[in-house]
Design a protein around this motif. Structure first.
Motif, PDB file in Angstrom:
ATOM      1  N   GLY A   1       0.829  -1.207   0.000  1.00 16.77           N
ATOM      2  CA  GLY A   1       0.000   0.000   0.000  1.00 16.77           C
ATOM      3  C   GLY A   1       0.858   1.249   0.000  1.00 16.77           C
ATOM      4  N   ALA A   2       1.866   1.254   0.850  1.00 16.21           N
ATOM      5  CA  ALA A   2       2.712   2.438   0.955  1.00 16.21           C
ATOM      6  C   ALA A   2       3.470   2.686  -0.345  1.00 16.21           C
ATOM      7  CB  ALA A   2       3.691   2.253   2.109  1.00 16.21           C
ATOM      8  N   PHE A   3       3.957   1.609  -0.982  1.00 14.30           N
ATOM      9  CA  PHE A   3       4.718   1.807  -2.222  1.00 14.30           C
ATOM     10  C   PHE A   3       3.817   2.226  -3.371  1.00 14.30           C
ATOM     11  CE2 PHE A   3       8.161  -0.100   0.029  1.00 14.30           C
ATOM     12  CZ  PHE A   3       9.287   0.427  -0.572  1.00 14.30           C
ATOM     13  N   ILE A   4       2.582   1.712  -3.373  1.00 10.77           N
ATOM     14  CA  ILE A   4       1.633   2.180  -4.384  1.00 10.77           C
ATOM     15  C   ILE A   4       1.398   3.677  -4.207  1.00 10.77           C
ATOM     16  CG2 ILE A   4      -0.764   2.029  -5.140  1.00 10.77           C
ATOM     17  CD1 ILE A   4       0.488  -0.406  -6.038  1.00 10.77           C
ATOM     18  N   ALA A   5       1.295   4.094  -2.930  1.00 11.55           N
ATOM     19  CA  ALA A   5       1.090   5.522  -2.670  1.00 11.55           C
ATOM     20  C   ALA A   5       2.263   6.329  -3.201  1.00 11.55           C
ATOM     21  CB  ALA A   5       0.917   5.755  -1.170  1.00 11.55           C
ATOM     22  N   VAL A   6       3.474   5.802  -3.035  1.00  7.16           N
ATOM     23  CA  VAL A   6       4.650   6.503  -3.563  1.00  7.16           C
ATOM     24  C   VAL A   6       4.504   6.706  -5.067  1.00  7.16           C
ATOM     25  CG1 VAL A   6       7.104   6.241  -4.065  1.00  7.16           C
ATOM     26  CG2 VAL A   6       6.249   5.758  -1.781  1.00  7.16           C
ATOM     27  N   SER A   7       4.118   5.610  -5.765  1.00  6.13           N
ATOM     28  CA  SER A   7       4.017   5.705  -7.220  1.00  6.13           C
ATOM     29  C   SER A   7       2.885   6.641  -7.639  1.00  6.13           C
ATOM     30  CB  SER A   7       3.781   4.316  -7.815  1.00  6.13           C
ATOM     31  OG  SER A   7       4.926   3.531  -7.619  1.00  6.13           O
ATOM     32  N   VAL A   8       1.723   6.488  -6.996  1.00  3.73           N
ATOM     33  CA  VAL A   8       0.558   7.284  -7.407  1.00  3.73           C
ATOM     34  C   VAL A   8       0.792   8.765  -7.115  1.00  3.73           C
ATOM     35  CG1 VAL A   8      -1.860   7.738  -6.947  1.00  3.73           C
ATOM     36  CG2 VAL A   8      -1.066   5.392  -7.170  1.00  3.73           C
ATOM     37  N   LEU A   9       1.232   9.065  -5.892  1.00  5.97           N
ATOM     38  CA  LEU A   9       1.439  10.475  -5.543  1.00  5.97           C
ATOM     39  C   LEU A   9       2.597  11.057  -6.344  1.00  5.97           C
ATOM     40  CD1 LEU A   9       0.860  10.466  -1.679  1.00  5.97           C
ATOM     41  CD2 LEU A   9      -0.709  11.140  -3.488  1.00  5.97           C
ATOM     42  N   GLY A  10       3.592  10.207  -6.632  1.00  6.14           N
ATOM     43  CA  GLY A  10       4.708  10.687  -7.443  1.00  6.14           C
ATOM     44  C   GLY A  10       4.271  11.002  -8.863  1.00  6.14           C
ATOM     45  N   ALA A  11       3.220  10.324  -9.333  1.00  3.90           N
ATOM     46  CA  ALA A  11       2.761  10.525 -10.705  1.00  3.90           C
ATOM     47  C   ALA A  11       1.907  11.774 -10.855  1.00  3.90           C
ATOM     48  CB  ALA A  11       1.978   9.290 -11.167  1.00  3.90           C
TER      49      ALA A  11
END
Lengths: 354, 340
Positions: free
Chosen positions: B86-96
């Protein structure tokens, strides 16, 4: 003679007996058979892990208790020797003091944890030990005045075991007779002794009670055994043997730090070895530890070759990178729980019968 | 339909157990006990608010685990992987979507986080489905093997995260509008923690309502009590239970987003680290009890903030000490689940 030495718990499979003989002979003559510091290092680590894993098997395989605090006791042993040797200077007396102090601490700790939490169910115990072990690991890295913190402790051994010591100047059958040579055989003798002692324990009436508890603790209690007492004893025994394995590790490495003996990765390694080798068979520890440590030491080299070969394929290279070797072992682990629930040893034993 | 007063009350909705109030007093008792030690009221309010908010976040990450255990009797030692995912998905999504997170508008920030949450829950849910099918299905009813095989799943998951996102620590900054604090007199409350309280309460309320007040919850609870009976009534209990596993995993994914933003960075090993914390919480609360998990999380959050302020050295062990103290008092946790 051999049957008595092995407590009448024979391999019960020709293939297994052959494999064990090869491993034991290989370890016994490692300094003569393999040249180079790395090979001897791997052999010594195999010896230490055999003791460590066998002590864990006493708990998991024979009594059916899942504990995640086993590296804590391993670490206590290693730190015991390391701290005593740095404080009191190198010498046999400091080795002995460190080992005895560590064993005493492990005894008390395992007794407290055992009495406190073995009354609860297996799942509770697993989680509680996980929490305690992680607290202990933080404690060890916090108390840097005593434990050297994250850097750990490097120390010297008594002169006989120091690498600079030379028994004779001429090599004997290709092995140089120096302090490392003597240390290796010290580790080998201790490991063999400890392993045979554990084999004796699990094949004693006491060991049978442990297995009864594993199979059905309700019935064991009904027959009249105080299961709490037996579980606690099993816990204490496993802790003491793990502590001694830790002492051997510290003696071999002449160093100890949180990552070498306390880290959670070692706990995962132990679990992997026990399951792959075969739970509830002391011989599983020998096969498992040998295969695992050989893989850990040499598979990574192999994977590096593979990663280089497929460098152009981005994701595949990442999968084959040597740092990811735990991924493959994890998959192997899951597969062995799936297909070889009894591990290598159990499989070999039933193979002959079937 | 209105009931006539002459008829006796029908049996109350499926045995809601009587609430045991004693453990509930622990939270205010702990807060009040800390007051004299902290001294200044402003600091105390700050710490208490921060502690409650942290408790809400850890409740979200722990709720899925206790749900899966309570309903399916599966102890998932790999739960940490869903949190890390979940946390890494957040990194990718928010980074995008840097435009949305860097914008000053609260609405845009919140929708960015909302999208990240949905993505994380979806990803964790899918992984949870795979996890259940591949790993857990073979070991139902065998706790020992469950521990081993989910542990193996955890190792694999952590390594896969390293393959996909790299082994290093990645920063996960808060969106602009959620940074900083709101000041009430001399007590400062971080904005993000307010948001965390809202999400935590929403999750808790949703869980309690679904489990206790809906037909779905009724079926699930009945399935826990007597699986064959529910099956013979024509319900596909297996599907229901897979659904529970997916829901628990999705909750972990949501918790992972919250926890990652709370720590403001993510590492692949966070799953293993968080596992220790959530185990402590559900042991304190009583395995499988949602209410106990909530209470345990609040206690852990409060204690962590008080001891972190008063004696940082003890803070590392305060959770363990709390667990020991509570287990001495109630060996099965605050709210033991009796039907197991």
């Amino acid at each position: 003679m051999i049957a008595r030495l092995l407590s009448h718990d024979l391999p019960k499979s020709r293939v297994l007996a052959f494999i064990l003989a090869v491993i034991v002979l290989g370890l016994a003559f490692a300094p003569f058979l393999f040249s180079g510091a790395k090979a001897l290092n791997v052999a010594a680590k195999i010896l230490i892990f055999i003791v460590l894993v066998a002590s864990y098997d006493l708990l998991l395989g024979y009594t059916g208790i899942v504990s995640f605090a086993h590296t804590m006791f391993f670490g206590i042993g290693a730190y015991g020797v390391a701290i005593a040797s740095t404080r009191m200077g190198p010498g046999w007396s400091s080795l002995l003091t460190g080992a005895l102090g560590a064993v005493a601490l492990s005894l008390v700790l395992s007794l407290v944890i055992g009495l406190f939490s073995l009354r609860v169910r297996a799942i509770f115990y697993a989680m509680i030990t996980l929490a305690v072990a992680s607290a202990f690991q933080t404690l060890a890295s916090q108390l840097s005045e005593i434990t050297g913190g994250e850097d750990g402790l490097s120390f010297k051994l008594p002169e006989l075991l120091a690498p600079s010591f030379q028994l004779s100047d001429t090599p004997f059958l290709g092995a140089s007779l120096d302090g490392r040579f003597i240390t290796y055989y010290l580790v080998f003798a201790c490991a063999a002794l400890l392993f045979l002692a554990m084999l004796r324990i699990v094949n004693s009436p006491f060991g049978r009670v442990l297995q009864a508890i594993r199979e059905n603790d309700f019935r064991a209690e009904a027959i009249g055994y105080r299961t709490v007492v037996f579980r606690t004893l099993s816990n204490v025994l496993a802790a003491v043997f793990a502590t001694l394995a830790g002492c051997l590790l510290a003696i071999w490495l002449r160093y100890n730090g949180p990552d070498t003996s306390l880290s959670f990765e070692i706990m995962v390694d132990i679990l992997l070895i026990v399951v792959i080798g075969g739970m509830g068979t002391m011989y599983g520890a020998i096969c498992g530890a040998t295969i695992f440590l050989l893989a850990q030491s040499y598979l990574q080299d192999l994977m590096a070759l593979g990663a280089n070969a497929v460098q152009s394929v981005p994701l595949l290279a990442a999968f084959l990178s040597p740092d990811r070797w735990l991924l493959w072992l994890g998959i192997l682990f899951v597969l062995s729980v799936y297909f070889f629930p009894t591990g290598i040893v159990g499989k070999l034993r039933t193979w002959r019968q079937g | 339909m209105e009931q006539t007063t002459t008829l006796p009350q029908p049996a109350p909705r499926l045995a809601l157990p009587k609430i045991d109030w004693l453990p509930l007093l622990l939270v205010p008792a702990l807060a009040l006990a800390a007051l004299p030690f902290v001294g200044s009221t402003g600091t105390w309010v700050t710490l208490t608010a921060a502690g409650l908010a942290m408790g809400m976040i850890v409740f979200i990450i722990a709720s899925g685990l206790t749900l899966i255990f309570g309903l399916m009797d599966v102890l998932n030692f790999g739960h940490g992987v869903f949190i890390a995912l979940g946390a890494f998905i957040a990194v990718s999504v928010l980074g995008a979507m840097p435009d949305w997170t860097a914008a000053d508008s609260l609405a845009q920030n919140l929708s960015a986080i909302g999208i990240a949450m949905v993505a994380a829950m979806l990803a964790a849910g899918v992984l949870g489905f795979a996890f259940e099918r591949v790993l857990v299905r073979v070991v139902y009813g065998q706790h020992l093997k469950q521990i081993l095989i989910t542990m193996g799943g955890m190792v694999i998951g952590e390594e896969l995260i390293k393959v996909l996102w790299g082994p290093q620590q990645i920063p996960l900054p808060l969106p602009t509008a959620l940074r900083g604090s709101i000041w009430l007199g001399d007590a400062g409350i971080e904005k993000y923690r307010l948001a965390a309280v809202v999400v935590g309460l929403a999750v808790f309320a949703a869980l309690v309502l679904v489990l206790n007040r809906t037909k779905l919850g009724l079926l699930i609870r009945a399935g826990v009590q007597d699986r064959e009976m529910v099956e013979s009534l024509g319900y596909r209990i297996r599907r229901l239970f897979i659904g529970v596993f997916i829901a628990g995993s999705a909750l972990a994914g949501l918790g992972g987003v919250m926890w990652g933003l709370y720590q403001q960075n993510v590492i692949p090993q966070m799953g293993a680290q968080v596992n220790v914390l959530i185990f402590i919480i559900i042991i304190i609360g009583g395995l499988g009890s949602t209410g106990g998990c909530f209470l345990g999380a609040l206690l852990v959050g409060l204690l962590a903030n008080y001891t972190g302020f008063l004696a940082p050295k003890i803070a590392l062990f305060s959770n363990i000490l709390l667990m020991v103290a509570i287990l001495l008092w109630r060996p099965q946790g605050l709210y033991p689940v009796t039907n197991r």
